[in-house]
Design an enzyme around this catalytic site. Structure first.
Site, PDB file in Angstrom:
ATOM      1  N   CYS A  43     -99.998  26.774  56.713  1.00  0.00           N
ATOM      2  CA  CYS A  43    -101.446  26.594  56.587  1.00  0.00           C
ATOM      3  C   CYS A  43    -102.066  27.639  55.678  1.00  0.00           C
ATOM      4  CB  CYS A  43    -102.084  26.627  57.985  1.00  0.00           C
ATOM      5  SG  CYS A  43    -103.873  26.488  57.926  1.00  0.00           S
ATOM      6  N   LYS A  51    -105.210  24.690  49.761  1.00  0.00           N
ATOM      7  CA  LYS A  51    -105.622  23.303  49.441  1.00  0.00           C
ATOM      8  C   LYS A  51    -107.147  23.195  49.416  1.00  0.00           C
ATOM      9  CE  LYS A  51    -106.734  20.845  52.458  1.00  0.00           C
ATOM     10  NZ  LYS A  51    -105.852  20.149  53.387  1.00  0.00           N
ATOM     11  N   GLU A 181    -105.068  14.094  48.952  1.00  0.00           N
ATOM     12  CA  GLU A 181    -105.771  15.360  48.705  1.00  0.00           C
ATOM     13  C   GLU A 181    -105.416  15.902  47.319  1.00  0.00           C
ATOM     14  OE1 GLU A 181    -106.475  16.944  53.274  1.00  0.00           O
ATOM     15  OE2 GLU A 181    -104.853  17.841  52.138  1.00  0.00           O
ATOM     16  N   ARG A 204    -101.812   4.699  55.729  1.00  0.00           N
ATOM     17  CA  ARG A 204    -101.372   3.917  56.885  1.00  0.00           C
ATOM     18  C   ARG A 204    -101.665   4.699  58.164  1.00  0.00           C
ATOM     19  NH1 ARG A 204     -96.569   3.330  59.583  1.00  0.00           N
ATOM     20  NH2 ARG A 204     -95.492   4.807  58.224  1.00  0.00           N
ATOM     21  N   HIS A 435    -133.237  14.616  59.812  1.00  0.00           N
ATOM     22  CA  HIS A 435    -133.615  13.892  58.617  1.00  0.00           C
ATOM     23  C   HIS A 435    -133.960  14.840  57.482  1.00  0.00           C
ATOM     24  CE1 HIS A 435    -134.933  10.373  56.451  1.00  0.00           C
ATOM     25  NE2 HIS A 435    -136.070  10.981  56.154  1.00  0.00           N
ATOM     26  N   GLU A 440    -127.323  11.487  60.265  1.00  0.00           N
ATOM     27  CA  GLU A 440    -128.285  10.817  61.155  1.00  0.00           C
ATOM     28  C   GLU A 440    -127.965   9.321  61.282  1.00  0.00           C
ATOM     29  OE1 GLU A 440    -132.421  10.392  59.797  1.00  0.00           O
ATOM     30  OE2 GLU A 440    -131.734  10.861  57.772  1.00  0.00           O
TER      31      GLU A 440
HETATM   32  P1  NDP Z   1     -97.814  11.738  55.693  1.00  0.00           P
HETATM   33  O1  NDP Z   1     -96.871  11.407  56.776  1.00  0.00           O
HETATM   34  O2  NDP Z   1     -99.249  11.845  55.992  1.00  0.00           O
HETATM   35  O3  NDP Z   1     -97.635  10.691  54.515  1.00  0.00           O
HETATM   36  C1  NDP Z   1     -96.385  10.447  53.952  1.00  0.00           C
HETATM   37  C2  NDP Z   1     -96.549   9.360  52.926  1.00  0.00           C
HETATM   38  O4  NDP Z   1     -95.356   9.234  52.176  1.00  0.00           O
HETATM   39  C3  NDP Z   1     -96.829   8.009  53.553  1.00  0.00           C
HETATM   40  O5  NDP Z   1     -97.755   7.339  52.754  1.00  0.00           O
HETATM   41  C4  NDP Z   1     -95.462   7.324  53.521  1.00  0.00           C
HETATM   42  O6  NDP Z   1     -95.534   5.947  53.384  1.00  0.00           O
HETATM   43  C5  NDP Z   1     -94.893   7.902  52.236  1.00  0.00           C
HETATM   44  N1  NDP Z   1     -93.430   7.935  52.248  1.00  0.00           N
HETATM   45  C6  NDP Z   1     -92.623   8.372  53.230  1.00  0.00           C
HETATM   46  N2  NDP Z   1     -91.333   8.271  52.864  1.00  0.00           N
HETATM   47  C7  NDP Z   1     -91.324   7.742  51.624  1.00  0.00           C
HETATM   48  C8  NDP Z   1     -90.295   7.398  50.718  1.00  0.00           C
HETATM   49  N3  NDP Z   1     -89.007   7.564  51.019  1.00  0.00           N
HETATM   50  N4  NDP Z   1     -90.657   6.871  49.535  1.00  0.00           N
HETATM   51  C9  NDP Z   1     -91.961   6.680  49.222  1.00  0.00           C
HETATM   52  N5  NDP Z   1     -92.974   6.998  50.028  1.00  0.00           N
HETATM   53  C10 NDP Z   1     -92.662   7.529  51.232  1.00  0.00           C
HETATM   54  O7  NDP Z   1     -97.216  13.075  55.066  1.00  0.00           O
HETATM   55  P2  NDP Z   1     -97.828  14.159  54.087  1.00  0.00           P
HETATM   56  O8  NDP Z   1     -96.653  14.686  53.364  1.00  0.00           O
HETATM   57  O9  NDP Z   1     -98.983  13.628  53.320  1.00  0.00           O
HETATM   58  O10 NDP Z   1     -98.383  15.238  55.103  1.00  0.00           O
HETATM   59  C11 NDP Z   1     -97.583  15.715  56.179  1.00  0.00           C
HETATM   60  C12 NDP Z   1     -98.443  15.963  57.364  1.00  0.00           C
HETATM   61  O11 NDP Z   1     -99.159  17.166  57.179  1.00  0.00           O
HETATM   62  C13 NDP Z   1     -99.520  14.904  57.633  1.00  0.00           C
HETATM   63  O12 NDP Z   1     -99.042  13.834  58.360  1.00  0.00           O
HETATM   64  C14 NDP Z   1    -100.554  15.682  58.382  1.00  0.00           C
HETATM   65  O13 NDP Z   1    -100.258  15.641  59.755  1.00  0.00           O
HETATM   66  C15 NDP Z   1    -100.395  17.093  57.841  1.00  0.00           C
HETATM   67  N6  NDP Z   1    -101.486  17.409  56.899  1.00  0.00           N
HETATM   68  C16 NDP Z   1    -102.757  17.480  57.363  1.00  0.00           C
HETATM   69  C17 NDP Z   1    -103.790  17.756  56.518  1.00  0.00           C
HETATM   70  C18 NDP Z   1    -105.187  17.801  57.029  1.00  0.00           C
HETATM   71  O14 NDP Z   1    -105.372  17.915  58.237  1.00  0.00           O
HETATM   72  N7  NDP Z   1    -106.184  17.694  56.171  1.00  0.00           N
HETATM   73  C19 NDP Z   1    -103.567  17.988  55.096  1.00  0.00           C
HETATM   74  C20 NDP Z   1    -102.205  17.851  54.706  1.00  0.00           C
HETATM   75  C21 NDP Z   1    -101.210  17.586  55.579  1.00  0.00           C
HETATM   76  P3  NDP Z   1     -95.683   4.946  54.622  1.00  0.00           P
HETATM   77  O15 NDP Z   1     -97.091   5.072  55.093  1.00  0.00           O
HETATM   78  O16 NDP Z   1     -95.395   3.622  54.012  1.00  0.00           O
HETATM   79  O17 NDP Z   1     -94.678   5.376  55.632  1.00  0.00           O
END
Ligand code: NDP
Length: 458
Positions: A43, A51, A181, A204, A435, A440
């Protein structure tokens, strides 16, 4: 207290580990914490904090342009990536120091180096063995990149925070938090940005309206969104990188960043040898009190894979400290955990999506509002905010609230408190708005949208 060197040995000084170590020490436990990289974990070093600083940087692009409508003559003469990275690094160093002092002031011993679990009561770091009554594994997670030809040419968010140069063109792969992001960040600071997602619509798991509204706004902001697209191979060429997609299309770019999820960091820790059971996804399996299959070994945060969110790791760390040393067995409460995605515009969400609410509660009322934020009535920018509320018709309880638009994260934090307190729609309706704000709208939504389920049945 025990005959061991320590009552608790924490592996990993990220958000969860530091929280558990400090509060355990405050309860009087003798605590050590091992870290082989930087204080504060993902983090602080390569996640939430840098970030968000980058997101601020990306906003100025639009802010300069919008200021003209308010009478300003402002011209962005350019953007210097090095300045941003250096300033970010300085701030992170400061935060690393704060984390170190917090631990020292709490009386936690910091052990520098990579820790391994020797047995259920022994941890080794840099050749020294430490005996301990309890071990807490808080090693976090690490980005995963699928095994495609040329994967050595791609980066993840970890490296993206330290790029020597800003690329002219970038492809981001993935459709979750990190992908959207970073697409917003790169696009905002002038990189020609493409986001490739393997499915028909990104994000998703989020509410369907959030997903489609965000796609529209991100597209308007200039990110080249390519859904149902995935890279099969990457090649390095004299002029950059070439991504060959699964459908055979080739796209030339300068940088490819994968944001395809993060895997629990358990490799080389000696956990399985010590008897700790892991799930199919590699995450440490724990009970409600974060105890693993070995009585003296606990785990929290990304490494247990419940919710990869810093505030969740903090809550889990507190729960372990209370359970072990506060004489107060505590579970973490995962109900109504609000999250924000710092995309541009940002997303804020708490509670159930419409799809989940229909499945679990059946009869729900949907309130939705889409409007142009007041600021853009002068700028003319085609930006739309979307707010949505899902209400259980039987109990009037608000089950979920979602927003795509400026300040969504700030607004949803307050709404999360209301939902956690069990607020009904009537409570929202009887609350007087502030407001003029976007927020709101959440207390003035009166007419539900026509119910597609009821309409279909007619
Ligand atoms: P996520 O799990 O959110 O998203 C992963 C993405 O990669 C999905 O869209 C998934 O597709 C896709 N994916 C997975 N495997 C493959 C593959 N083999 N080929 C192509 N696409 C693939 O992971 P992130 O890496 O974005 O972030 C990790 C975690 O970190 C998040 O889940 C979140 O919990 C945390 N995070 C939180 C933040 C916040 O609170 N603002 C900011 C950044 C991270 P599909 O949906 O089809 O499975």
């Amino acid at each position: 207290m025990s005959d061991y060197d320590y009552d608790l040995f924490v592996i990993g000084a990220g958000s969860g580990g530091v929280r558990a170590a400090r509060f355990s020490a405050n309860y009087g436990a003798r605590v050590a914490i091992a870290e082989d990289m930087f204080m504060g974990g993902t983090c602080v070093n390569v996640g939430c904090i840098p970030k968000k600083l980058f997101v601020y940087a990306a906003h100025f692009h639009d802010d300069f342009a919008d200021s003209a409508a308010f009478g300003w003559t402002a011209e962005a003469k350019g953007f210097d990536w090095r300045t941003l990275v250096d300033n970010k690094d300085t701030e992170i160093k400061r935060l690393n120091g704060i984390y170190e002092r917090l631990l020292e002031n709490a009386g936690v011993e910091i052990v520098t180096g990579r820790a391994t679990v020797v047995d259920p009561h022994t941890v080794a770091v840099a050749g020294t063995q430490y005996s301990t009554a309890n071990i807490l594994v808080a090693t976090g997670s690490w980005p995963v990149v699928p095994d495609i030809p040329g994967r050595e040419h791609v980066v993840t968010s970890t490296e993206a925070f330290y790029l020597d140069e800003l690329p002219k063109r970038a492809i981001i792969v993935g459709g979750g938090y990190i992908a959207v992001e970073f697409a917003g960040i790169f696009n905002g600071i002038g990189v020609d940005t493409t986001l490739m997602y393997r499915g028909p619509l990104f994000m998703r798991g989020f509410d369907q309206d959030v997903r489609s509204h965000l796609a529209g706004e991100v597209d308007k902001a200039g990110v080249d969104l390519r859904f149902s697209t995935n890279i099969a191979a990457v090649e390095k060429t004299p002029s950059g990188l070439v991504a060959t997609c699964e459908d055979g299309a080739k796209v030339e770019t300068d940088l490819i960043m994968y944001a395809t999820g993060r895997a629990p960091k358990v490799d080389g820790l000696g956990l399985e040898e010590a008897g700790v059971k892991l799930g199919d996804d590699g995450a440490i399996i724990v009970d409600d009190h974060f105890k693993s299959s070995v009585d003296s070994i606990y785990a929290i945060g990304d490494v247990i894979g419940h919710m990869q969110l810093t505030p969740v790791a903090l809550a889990e760390g507190m729960a372990v400290a209370r359970t072990l040393f506060g004489n107060e067995p505590t579970k973490a409460d995962y109900d109504y955990v609000a999250t924000a995605v710092f995309s541009q515009p940002p997303v804020g969400t708490v509670g159930l999506t419409e799809e989940e609410a229909r499945e679990r509660h059946g009869d729900v009322a949907i309130f939705r509002s889409t409007f142009r934020p007041l600021k853009h009535t002068l700028t003319g920018r085609d930006a739309q905010t979307m707010m949505k509320m899902i209400v259980d018709k039987k109990t009037d309880r608000v089950l979920g609230v979602h927003m795509v638009g400026d300040d969504a994260g700030e607004i949803l934090q307050g709404i999360a408190v209301a939902l956690k307190a069990g607020a009904t729609k009537a409570v929202f309706d009887s609350t007087i708005g502030i407001h003029p704000t976007a927020a709101e709208e959440f207390v003035t939504m009166r007419e539900p949208v026509p119910d597609p389920v009821a309409e279909a049945a007619e």
